[in-house]
Design a protein around this motif. Structure first.
Motif, PDB file in Angstrom:
ATOM      1  N   LYS A  86     169.457 141.953 -17.670  1.00  0.00           N
ATOM      2  CA  LYS A  86     169.425 141.655 -19.054  1.00  0.00           C
ATOM      3  C   LYS A  86     167.844 141.719 -19.317  1.00  0.00           C
ATOM      4  N   PRO A  87     167.448 142.086 -20.735  1.00  0.00           N
ATOM      5  CA  PRO A  87     166.096 142.006 -21.074  1.00  0.00           C
ATOM      6  C   PRO A  87     165.496 140.625 -20.879  1.00  0.00           C
ATOM      7  N   GLU A  88     166.257 139.572 -21.029  1.00  0.00           N
ATOM      8  CA  GLU A  88     165.595 138.277 -20.902  1.00  0.00           C
ATOM      9  C   GLU A  88     165.538 138.016 -19.300  1.00  0.00           C
ATOM     10  N   ASP A  89     165.992 138.822 -18.355  1.00  0.00           N
ATOM     11  CA  ASP A  89     165.479 138.702 -17.117  1.00  0.00           C
ATOM     12  C   ASP A  89     164.116 138.857 -16.690  1.00  0.00           C
ATOM     13  N   ALA A  90     163.590 139.713 -17.521  1.00  0.00           N
ATOM     14  CA  ALA A  90     162.284 140.356 -16.942  1.00  0.00           C
ATOM     15  C   ALA A  90     161.569 139.310 -17.092  1.00  0.00           C
ATOM     16  N   ALA A  91     160.709 139.188 -15.882  1.00  0.00           N
ATOM     17  CA  ALA A  91     159.676 138.255 -15.560  1.00  0.00           C
ATOM     18  C   ALA A  91     158.791 138.600 -14.129  1.00  0.00           C
ATOM     19  N   VAL A  92     157.931 137.904 -13.784  1.00  0.00           N
ATOM     20  CA  VAL A  92     157.670 137.844 -12.551  1.00  0.00           C
ATOM     21  C   VAL A  92     158.373 136.866 -11.623  1.00  0.00           C
ATOM     22  N   TYR A  93     158.743 137.297 -10.416  1.00  0.00           N
ATOM     23  CA  TYR A  93     159.825 136.461  -9.660  1.00  0.00           C
ATOM     24  C   TYR A  93     158.845 136.370  -8.575  1.00  0.00           C
ATOM     25  N   TYR A  94     159.009 134.806  -8.299  1.00  0.00           N
ATOM     26  CA  TYR A  94     158.371 134.287  -7.192  1.00  0.00           C
ATOM     27  C   TYR A  94     159.333 133.575  -6.019  1.00  0.00           C
ATOM     28  N   CYS A  95     158.903 133.975  -4.973  1.00  0.00           N
ATOM     29  CA  CYS A  95     159.624 133.489  -3.821  1.00  0.00           C
ATOM     30  C   CYS A  95     158.971 131.920  -3.467  1.00  0.00           C
ATOM     31  N   MET A  96     159.797 131.158  -3.069  1.00  0.00           N
ATOM     32  CA  MET A  96     159.367 129.737  -2.836  1.00  0.00           C
ATOM     33  C   MET A  96     159.991 129.165  -1.432  1.00  0.00           C
ATOM     34  N   PHE A  97     159.218 128.697  -0.695  1.00  0.00           N
ATOM     35  CA  PHE A  97     159.592 128.043   0.406  1.00  0.00           C
ATOM     36  C   PHE A  97     159.378 126.566   0.480  1.00  0.00           C
ATOM     37  N   ARG A  98     160.421 125.796   0.877  1.00  0.00           N
ATOM     38  CA  ARG A  98     159.996 124.308   0.848  1.00  0.00           C
ATOM     39  C   ARG A  98     160.597 123.693   1.920  1.00  0.00           C
ATOM     40  N   ARG A  99     159.684 122.985   2.798  1.00  0.00           N
ATOM     41  CA  ARG A  99     160.028 122.187   3.578  1.00  0.00           C
ATOM     42  C   ARG A  99     159.163 120.860   3.786  1.00  0.00           C
ATOM     43  N   ASP A 100     160.118 119.735   3.929  1.00  0.00           N
ATOM     44  CA  ASP A 100     159.461 118.436   3.702  1.00  0.00           C
ATOM     45  C   ASP A 100     158.761 118.365   2.327  1.00  0.00           C
ATOM     46  N   GLN A 101     157.643 117.770   2.543  1.00  0.00           N
ATOM     47  CA  GLN A 101     156.920 117.804   1.020  1.00  0.00           C
ATOM     48  C   GLN A 101     156.143 118.712   0.820  1.00  0.00           C
ATOM     49  N   TYR A 102     156.131 119.915   1.614  1.00  0.00           N
ATOM     50  CA  TYR A 102     155.268 121.151   1.322  1.00  0.00           C
ATOM     51  C   TYR A 102     156.188 122.126   0.469  1.00  0.00           C
ATOM     52  N   THR A 103     155.557 122.877  -0.357  1.00  0.00           N
ATOM     53  CA  THR A 103     156.228 124.018  -1.195  1.00  0.00           C
ATOM     54  C   THR A 103     155.275 125.271  -1.004  1.00  0.00           C
ATOM     55  N   TYR A 104     155.447 126.524  -0.851  1.00  0.00           N
ATOM     56  CA  TYR A 104     154.849 127.395  -0.543  1.00  0.00           C
ATOM     57  C   TYR A 104     155.389 128.615  -1.478  1.00  0.00           C
ATOM     58  N   TRP A 105     154.325 129.504  -2.134  1.00  0.00           N
ATOM     59  CA  TRP A 105     154.711 130.486  -3.081  1.00  0.00           C
ATOM     60  C   TRP A 105     154.460 132.015  -2.603  1.00  0.00           C
ATOM     61  N   GLY A 106     155.363 132.838  -2.948  1.00  0.00           N
ATOM     62  CA  GLY A 106     154.777 134.153  -2.761  1.00  0.00           C
ATOM     63  C   GLY A 106     153.717 134.619  -3.879  1.00  0.00           C
ATOM     64  N   GLN A 107     153.446 135.838  -3.719  1.00  0.00           N
ATOM     65  CA  GLN A 107     152.549 136.245  -4.687  1.00  0.00           C
ATOM     66  C   GLN A 107     153.094 136.894  -6.071  1.00  0.00           C
ATOM     67  N   GLY A 108     154.356 136.954  -6.125  1.00  0.00           N
ATOM     68  CA  GLY A 108     155.176 137.478  -7.016  1.00  0.00           C
ATOM     69  C   GLY A 108     155.389 138.708  -7.252  1.00  0.00           C
ATOM     70  N   THR A 109     156.690 139.138  -7.619  1.00  0.00           N
ATOM     71  CA  THR A 109     156.977 140.517  -7.945  1.00  0.00           C
ATOM     72  C   THR A 109     157.769 140.788  -9.237  1.00  0.00           C
ATOM     73  N   GLN A 110     156.925 141.903  -9.985  1.00  0.00           N
ATOM     74  CA  GLN A 110     157.439 142.233 -11.369  1.00  0.00           C
ATOM     75  C   GLN A 110     158.772 142.694 -11.423  1.00  0.00           C
ATOM     76  N   VAL A 111     159.642 142.284 -12.489  1.00  0.00           N
ATOM     77  CA  VAL A 111     160.811 142.700 -12.695  1.00  0.00           C
ATOM     78  C   VAL A 111     161.118 142.989 -14.154  1.00  0.00           C
ATOM     79  N   THR A 112     161.221 144.169 -14.489  1.00  0.00           N
ATOM     80  CA  THR A 112     161.327 144.667 -15.841  1.00  0.00           C
ATOM     81  C   THR A 112     162.657 145.230 -16.206  1.00  0.00           C
ATOM     82  N   VAL A 113     162.928 144.898 -17.417  1.00  0.00           N
ATOM     83  CA  VAL A 113     164.420 145.119 -17.890  1.00  0.00           C
ATOM     84  C   VAL A 113     164.324 145.848 -19.238  1.00  0.00           C
ATOM     85  N   SER A 114     164.316 147.195 -19.441  1.00  0.00           N
ATOM     86  CA  SER A 114     164.158 147.672 -20.608  1.00  0.00           C
ATOM     87  C   SER A 114     164.875 149.144 -20.826  1.00  0.00           C
ATOM     88  N   SER A 115     165.075 149.418 -21.922  1.00  0.00           N
ATOM     89  CA  SER A 115     165.680 150.802 -22.032  1.00  0.00           C
ATOM     90  C   SER A 115     164.663 151.855 -22.647  1.00  0.00           C
TER      91      SER A 115
END
Length: 115
Positions: A86-115
């Protein structure tokens, strides 16, 4: 340290599908959670879906029934299959990895939903 490499973003029309991938490398141990968050312009980052290495999954209500998260543990890779976008799903999507108290993030990937 954990490094995350994302792929699979892009542009799609409403109703279309995309598949995101995220490969983790580095100090990965057996007990961890991987997942996806997203951030649209002017909004806070929000949970999309997560999956533990044991197979437990969690989804945001807004994506239940449309998105599916899966993991390939030997490859330390998490996937997000996104259907009926849906158009409202458009965003930058970030991958997350969590282990114990540590959280890591990816650089993000753009998702565009439009006609």
């Amino acid at each position: 340290q954990v490094q995350l490499v994302e792929s699979g973003g892009g542009a799609v029309q409403p109703g279309g599908s995309l598949r995101l991938s995220c490969a983790a490398s580095g100090s990965i141990f057996s007990m961890n959670t991987m997942g996806w968050y997203r951030q649209a312009p002017g909004k806070q980052r929000e949970l999309v879906a997560t999956a533990t290495n044991r197979g437990s999954t969690n989804y945001a209500d807004s994506v239940k029934g449309r998105f599916t998260i899966s993991r390939d543990n030997p490859k330390n890779t998490v996937y997000l299959q996104m259907n009926s976008l849906k158009p409202e799903d458009a965003a930058v999507y970030y991958c997350m990895f969590r282990r114990d108290q540590y959280t890591y993030w990816g650089q993000g990937t753009q998702v565009t939903v439009s006609s």
